[in-house]
Design a protein around this motif. Structure first.
Motif, PDB file in Angstrom:
ATOM      1  N   ASN A 195      -9.051  -1.499   4.053  1.00 20.77           N
ATOM      2  CA  ASN A 195      -8.400  -2.656   3.440  1.00 20.77           C
ATOM      3  C   ASN A 195      -7.327  -2.220   2.434  1.00 20.77           C
ATOM      4  O   ASN A 195      -6.243  -2.796   2.368  1.00 20.77           O
ATOM      5  CB  ASN A 195      -9.432  -3.535   2.737  1.00 20.77           C
ATOM      6  CG  ASN A 195     -10.244  -4.353   3.734  1.00 20.77           C
ATOM      7  OD1 ASN A 195      -9.765  -4.645   4.823  1.00 20.77           O
ATOM      8  ND2 ASN A 195     -11.459  -4.710   3.367  1.00 20.77           N
ATOM      9  N   GLN A 196      -7.672  -1.209   1.699  1.00 19.26           N
ATOM     10  CA  GLN A 196      -6.711  -0.697   0.729  1.00 19.26           C
ATOM     11  C   GLN A 196      -5.480  -0.143   1.432  1.00 19.26           C
ATOM     12  O   GLN A 196      -4.342  -0.363   1.022  1.00 19.26           O
ATOM     13  CB  GLN A 196      -7.377   0.387  -0.131  1.00 19.26           C
ATOM     14  CG  GLN A 196      -6.538   0.849  -1.306  1.00 19.26           C
ATOM     15  CD  GLN A 196      -6.222  -0.275  -2.273  1.00 19.26           C
ATOM     16  OE1 GLN A 196      -7.079  -1.110  -2.543  1.00 19.26           O
ATOM     17  NE2 GLN A 196      -5.002  -0.305  -2.775  1.00 19.26           N
ATOM     18  N   GLN A 197      -5.780   0.587   2.564  1.00 23.60           N
ATOM     19  CA  GLN A 197      -4.664   1.140   3.339  1.00 23.60           C
ATOM     20  C   GLN A 197      -3.798   0.016   3.921  1.00 23.60           C
ATOM     21  O   GLN A 197      -2.564   0.108   3.921  1.00 23.60           O
ATOM     22  CB  GLN A 197      -5.199   2.017   4.465  1.00 23.60           C
ATOM     23  CG  GLN A 197      -5.875   3.294   3.975  1.00 23.60           C
ATOM     24  CD  GLN A 197      -6.500   4.072   5.123  1.00 23.60           C
ATOM     25  OE1 GLN A 197      -6.520   3.626   6.260  1.00 23.60           O
ATOM     26  NE2 GLN A 197      -7.028   5.269   4.796  1.00 23.60           N
ATOM     27  N   LEU A 198      -4.449  -1.096   4.433  1.00 27.63           N
ATOM     28  CA  LEU A 198      -3.702  -2.212   4.984  1.00 27.63           C
ATOM     29  C   LEU A 198      -2.849  -2.902   3.915  1.00 27.63           C
ATOM     30  O   LEU A 198      -1.711  -3.297   4.171  1.00 27.63           O
ATOM     31  CB  LEU A 198      -4.660  -3.230   5.610  1.00 27.63           C
ATOM     32  CG  LEU A 198      -5.280  -2.830   6.948  1.00 27.63           C
ATOM     33  CD1 LEU A 198      -6.344  -3.842   7.365  1.00 27.63           C
ATOM     34  CD2 LEU A 198      -4.214  -2.731   8.029  1.00 27.63           C
ATOM     35  N   LEU A 199      -3.428  -3.060   2.743  1.00 28.63           N
ATOM     36  CA  LEU A 199      -2.666  -3.655   1.648  1.00 28.63           C
ATOM     37  C   LEU A 199      -1.429  -2.823   1.317  1.00 28.63           C
ATOM     38  O   LEU A 199      -0.333  -3.351   1.101  1.00 28.63           O
ATOM     39  CB  LEU A 199      -3.558  -3.792   0.412  1.00 28.63           C
ATOM     40  CG  LEU A 199      -4.666  -4.862   0.500  1.00 28.63           C
ATOM     41  CD1 LEU A 199      -5.584  -4.774  -0.723  1.00 28.63           C
ATOM     42  CD2 LEU A 199      -4.062  -6.250   0.598  1.00 28.63           C
ATOM     43  N   ASN A 200      -1.639  -1.499   1.324  1.00 26.45           N
ATOM     44  CA  ASN A 200      -0.500  -0.616   1.055  1.00 26.45           C
ATOM     45  C   ASN A 200       0.563  -0.748   2.140  1.00 26.45           C
ATOM     46  O   ASN A 200       1.767  -0.805   1.849  1.00 26.45           O
ATOM     47  CB  ASN A 200      -0.977   0.832   0.943  1.00 26.45           C
ATOM     48  CG  ASN A 200      -1.897   1.049  -0.262  1.00 26.45           C
ATOM     49  OD1 ASN A 200      -1.792   0.319  -1.263  1.00 26.45           O
ATOM     50  ND2 ASN A 200      -2.786   2.023  -0.186  1.00 26.45           N
ATOM     51  N   LYS A 201       0.072  -0.842   3.411  1.00 25.63           N
ATOM     52  CA  LYS A 201       1.034  -0.984   4.519  1.00 25.63           C
ATOM     53  C   LYS A 201       1.755  -2.324   4.460  1.00 25.63           C
ATOM     54  O   LYS A 201       2.941  -2.419   4.788  1.00 25.63           O
ATOM     55  CB  LYS A 201       0.312  -0.823   5.860  1.00 25.63           C
ATOM     56  CG  LYS A 201      -0.112   0.622   6.132  1.00 25.63           C
ATOM     57  CD  LYS A 201      -0.737   0.744   7.511  1.00 25.63           C
ATOM     58  CE  LYS A 201      -1.103   2.210   7.789  1.00 25.63           C
ATOM     59  NZ  LYS A 201      -1.717   2.384   9.118  1.00 25.63           N
ATOM     60  N   GLU A 202       1.013  -3.387   4.092  1.00 26.05           N
ATOM     61  CA  GLU A 202       1.660  -4.695   3.970  1.00 26.05           C
ATOM     62  C   GLU A 202       2.761  -4.667   2.909  1.00 26.05           C
ATOM     63  O   GLU A 202       3.835  -5.254   3.096  1.00 26.05           O
ATOM     64  CB  GLU A 202       0.608  -5.747   3.618  1.00 26.05           C
ATOM     65  CG  GLU A 202      -0.272  -6.156   4.800  1.00 26.05           C
ATOM     66  CD  GLU A 202      -1.290  -7.205   4.421  1.00 26.05           C
ATOM     67  OE1 GLU A 202      -1.326  -7.577   3.221  1.00 26.05           O
ATOM     68  OE2 GLU A 202      -2.041  -7.649   5.297  1.00 26.05           O
ATOM     69  N   LYS A 203       2.455  -4.021   1.828  1.00 23.79           N
ATOM     70  CA  LYS A 203       3.476  -3.902   0.782  1.00 23.79           C
ATOM     71  C   LYS A 203       4.693  -3.149   1.304  1.00 23.79           C
ATOM     72  O   LYS A 203       5.840  -3.542   1.070  1.00 23.79           O
ATOM     73  CB  LYS A 203       2.904  -3.177  -0.436  1.00 23.79           C
ATOM     74  CG  LYS A 203       1.881  -4.006  -1.206  1.00 23.79           C
ATOM     75  CD  LYS A 203       1.341  -3.223  -2.395  1.00 23.79           C
ATOM     76  CE  LYS A 203       0.308  -4.053  -3.165  1.00 23.79           C
ATOM     77  NZ  LYS A 203      -0.243  -3.308  -4.316  1.00 23.79           N
ATOM     78  N   GLN A 204       4.412  -2.059   2.068  1.00 19.61           N
ATOM     79  CA  GLN A 204       5.520  -1.288   2.629  1.00 19.61           C
ATOM     80  C   GLN A 204       6.321  -2.149   3.620  1.00 19.61           C
ATOM     81  O   GLN A 204       7.562  -2.114   3.632  1.00 19.61           O
ATOM     82  CB  GLN A 204       4.984  -0.038   3.329  1.00 19.61           C
ATOM     83  CG  GLN A 204       4.367   0.984   2.383  1.00 19.61           C
ATOM     84  CD  GLN A 204       3.736   2.143   3.137  1.00 19.61           C
ATOM     85  OE1 GLN A 204       3.820   2.220   4.358  1.00 19.61           O
ATOM     86  NE2 GLN A 204       3.127   3.063   2.393  1.00 19.61           N
ATOM     87  N   LEU A 205       5.607  -2.958   4.461  1.00 22.35           N
ATOM     88  CA  LEU A 205       6.297  -3.826   5.425  1.00 22.35           C
ATOM     89  C   LEU A 205       7.135  -4.883   4.717  1.00 22.35           C
ATOM     90  O   LEU A 205       8.253  -5.198   5.139  1.00 22.35           O
ATOM     91  CB  LEU A 205       5.282  -4.497   6.356  1.00 22.35           C
ATOM     92  CG  LEU A 205       4.673  -3.612   7.452  1.00 22.35           C
ATOM     93  CD1 LEU A 205       3.549  -4.348   8.169  1.00 22.35           C
ATOM     94  CD2 LEU A 205       5.745  -3.183   8.449  1.00 22.35           C
ATOM     95  N   ASP A 206       6.564  -5.443   3.650  1.00 23.05           N
ATOM     96  CA  ASP A 206       7.331  -6.446   2.899  1.00 23.05           C
ATOM     97  C   ASP A 206       8.615  -5.839   2.350  1.00 23.05           C
ATOM     98  O   ASP A 206       9.694  -6.456   2.412  1.00 23.05           O
ATOM     99  CB  ASP A 206       6.481  -6.992   1.756  1.00 23.05           C
ATOM    100  CG  ASP A 206       5.339  -7.865   2.272  1.00 23.05           C
ATOM    101  OD1 ASP A 206       5.451  -8.358   3.417  1.00 23.05           O
ATOM    102  OD2 ASP A 206       4.346  -8.035   1.539  1.00 23.05           O
ATOM    103  N   ASN A 207       8.479  -4.630   1.848  1.00 23.90           N
ATOM    104  CA  ASN A 207       9.663  -3.955   1.320  1.00 23.90           C
ATOM    105  C   ASN A 207      10.679  -3.694   2.425  1.00 23.90           C
ATOM    106  O   ASN A 207      11.895  -3.872   2.244  1.00 23.90           O
ATOM    107  CB  ASN A 207       9.270  -2.650   0.641  1.00 23.90           C
ATOM    108  CG  ASN A 207       8.418  -2.884  -0.608  1.00 23.90           C
ATOM    109  OD1 ASN A 207       8.579  -3.922  -1.268  1.00 23.90           O
ATOM    110  ND2 ASN A 207       7.530  -1.952  -0.925  1.00 23.90           N
ATOM    111  N   VAL A 208      10.157  -3.256   3.593  1.00 25.84           N
ATOM    112  CA  VAL A 208      11.050  -2.986   4.725  1.00 25.84           C
ATOM    113  C   VAL A 208      11.746  -4.268   5.176  1.00 25.84           C
ATOM    114  O   VAL A 208      12.944  -4.276   5.482  1.00 25.84           O
ATOM    115  CB  VAL A 208      10.260  -2.338   5.886  1.00 25.84           C
ATOM    116  CG1 VAL A 208      11.113  -2.275   7.148  1.00 25.84           C
ATOM    117  CG2 VAL A 208       9.800  -0.939   5.503  1.00 25.84           C
ATOM    118  N   LEU A 209      10.959  -5.406   5.285  1.00 22.51           N
ATOM    119  CA  LEU A 209      11.551  -6.682   5.708  1.00 22.51           C
ATOM    120  C   LEU A 209      12.626  -7.146   4.728  1.00 22.51           C
ATOM    121  O   LEU A 209      13.684  -7.641   5.133  1.00 22.51           O
ATOM    122  CB  LEU A 209      10.449  -7.741   5.825  1.00 22.51           C
ATOM    123  CG  LEU A 209       9.493  -7.593   7.014  1.00 22.51           C
ATOM    124  CD1 LEU A 209       8.355  -8.601   6.922  1.00 22.51           C
ATOM    125  CD2 LEU A 209      10.250  -7.779   8.322  1.00 22.51           C
TER     126      LEU A 209
END
Length: 518
Positions: A121-135
């Motif tokens: 979950n922590q890893q997914l949250l980190n990835k979501e943050k990265q995706l938001d930044n990318v978007l």
């Protein structure tokens, strides 16, 4: 035991008391004898007491021994039962221990999974943050490239989606309308056809009137009678309208029922030949002619069965088959039509390996419902189904009669053969009072009408004019427009042409690519 001792003591006391009394009364002489007697009684009593005591002791010992054996058996059974319970308890304890160990292991696994899920979950949250930044970064780049803000892009996308949805909805609505119209048309045609079949509506002068030739016009006056009593009696007896007009040497009989019209024709010819025309004679002749025609109907039914080589038909059904001679369908004689359908069904059944006799019987009786009394309501196929079932006809024949217009489900291939043979007999040129010239003209008009639309390459009228196939040019007509074209052609056919039944419009769009290898 104590009671026994007490009894012995009482016996001794009684004996002693008796001896004392005897001694006092009889004197000393009797005292000796009494003593001896009492002594003997006491000795006998002591012996009896000892014997009784021994017997009772033996009985008590036996009883005690039996009770002891029963007690031992009961104790042994309870020991065995207790040992079985102990064994089961041991097994359950072992099972519980195993389950407990399994539960402990699962708890450990669950704790480990929880740890892993927390990590993921922590890893997914980190990835979501990265995706938001990318978007966000991509949106910024897109805005720079397209020179549009995010709101403008959303607005454009919404407009495109709205237009697409509107186009799809329009196409779907058009499809629903077409299906509704076609279904409504089918239901309306079915209702109209059933009404025509059951009520014999006017459709041709040739099938509703008969002409009776007379010797001279003076006979018209005798037919009418004084104050019209003869003609009224004749019409009442036959149910036929008698038309006496200016037509020279002819009287016209008009009725939808061919049987009544035939009775009237023969009766009037006999009355004219006999010369005696009055109400009583009219009723007598009409009744006699009706009886003769009823017998002729049975012979006609039997002749039809002999002609087809069919046997095993109920007499009442034979009578209904004969009545077909005086029924018509779209101007086509019903008995001749049924015989033709029987032949066609028999030929097809023979080729496919089915029972030819059953097939012919089904073909002959498929329209037998049209001979049922008109006061009974319902489609002729179901009326015929009930009639054949009532007289124990073969189940395949019964089902074919009821299903040849798809009022019920077909249960055997012979039913489909009857339906096909019925369509073939009714669709061939000239079968139903349509001259060959008008038939060909109708097909030409149908093809010309479809050819008048833009984008149509070729048209073909098939199935005796019941289907039109339209081949379009693929470069000018796309798939969406093909649906609209089929609808437009059908609408134009409905508004500009007259035809029996319905016409199926099929638009064919085919793309062919050709290349040559040299």
């Amino acid at each position: 035991m104590i009671e026994l001792v007490i009894g012995v003591i009482l016996s001794l006391a009684f004996g002693f008391f008796t001896g004392w009394l005897i001694n006092n009364k009889l004197g000393n002489s009797s005292l000796v004898r009494a003593k001896e007697s009492s002594k003997k009684i006491i000795e006998d009593a002591e012996k009896d007491a000892k014997n009784i005591k021994k017997e009772k002791l033996l009985e008590v010992k036996d009883e005690w021994f039996k009770k002891k054996q029963e007690f031992d058996v009961d104790i042994n059974a309870k020991k065995q039962k207790l040992a079985s319970f102990e064994k089961k308890l041991e097994q359950r304890e072992e099972g519980i221990e195993k389950k407990y160990d399994l539960i402990l292991q699962k708890e450990k696994d669950i704790k480990q999974l929880e740890k892993d899920l927390t990590t993921k979950n922590q890893q997914l949250l980190n990835k979501e943050k990265q995706l938001d930044n990318v978007l966000i970064e991509q949106n910024q780049r897109l805005e720079k490239i397209a020179s549009m803000t995010e709101e403008d892009a959303k607005k454009m996308l919404m407009e495109n989606m709205y237009n697409k949805a509107r186009s799809d909805a329009s196409a779907q609505l058009q499809k629903i309308r077409e299906e509704a119209k076609i279904e409504a048309k089918k239901i309306a045609q079915k209702v109209v056809v059933n009404a025509i079949q059951r009520t014999a509506v006017d459709h041709s002068v040739e099938t509703t009137v008969s002409v009776v030739q007379i010797q001279n016009d003076e006979m018209k006056g005798r037919i009418i009678g004084r104050e019209g009593r003869n003609i009224r009696a004749f019409e009442a007896a036959t149910g036929v309208d008698v038309i006496v007009d200016d037509t020279p040497e002819a009287v016209i009989l008009s009725a939808f029922d061919q049987f009544r019209r035939e009775v009237a024709r023969i009766s009037l010819e006999r009355l004219i030949q006999d010369g005696r025309i009055h109400p009583a004679r009219i009723e007598e002749v009409v009744q006699k002619v009706q009886s003769e025609l009823e017998e002729e109907i049975i012979r006609d039914g039997e002749n039809a069965l002999i002609q087809l080589g069919i046997h095993g038909v109920h007499p009442e059904l034979i009578k209904h088959i004969g009545r077909m001679k005086y029924r018509s369908s779209y101007g086509q004689n019903l008995l001749q039509h049924s015989i033709e359908v029987a032949y066609l069904t028999g030929f097809m059944a023979s080729e496919l390996g089915f029972d030819q006799n059953i097939a012919k019987k089904a073909g002959l009786m498929h329209d037998i419902g049209k001979t049922v009394d008109k006061s009974i309501e319902g489609p002729h196929a179901l009326l015929g189904y009930d009639l054949a079932k009532k007289f124990k006809e073969h189940p395949i024949v019964v089902n074919a009669i009821g299903s040849h217009h798809e009022d019920i489900e077909m249960e055997h291939p012979i039913a489909a053969l009857v339906q096909a043979a019925d369509a073939i007999s009714g669709a061939r040129p000239g079968a139903r009072r349509e001259p060959l010239e008008s038939y060909v003209k109708r097909l030409e008009n149908l093809e010309t009408l479809a050819q008048s639309f833009e984008g149509v390459a070729k048209t073909y009228a098939i199935q005796a004019g019941r289907e039109i196939r339209v081949v379009v040019e693929p470069d000018k007509v796309d798939d969406d427009f093909s649906n609209q074209l089929a609808f437009d052609i059908a609408q134009k056919i409905e508004s500009e042409m007259e035809y029996p039944g319905q016409i199926k419009v099929m638009v064919i769009r085919e793309v062919r690519k050709v290349a040559y290898a040299k």
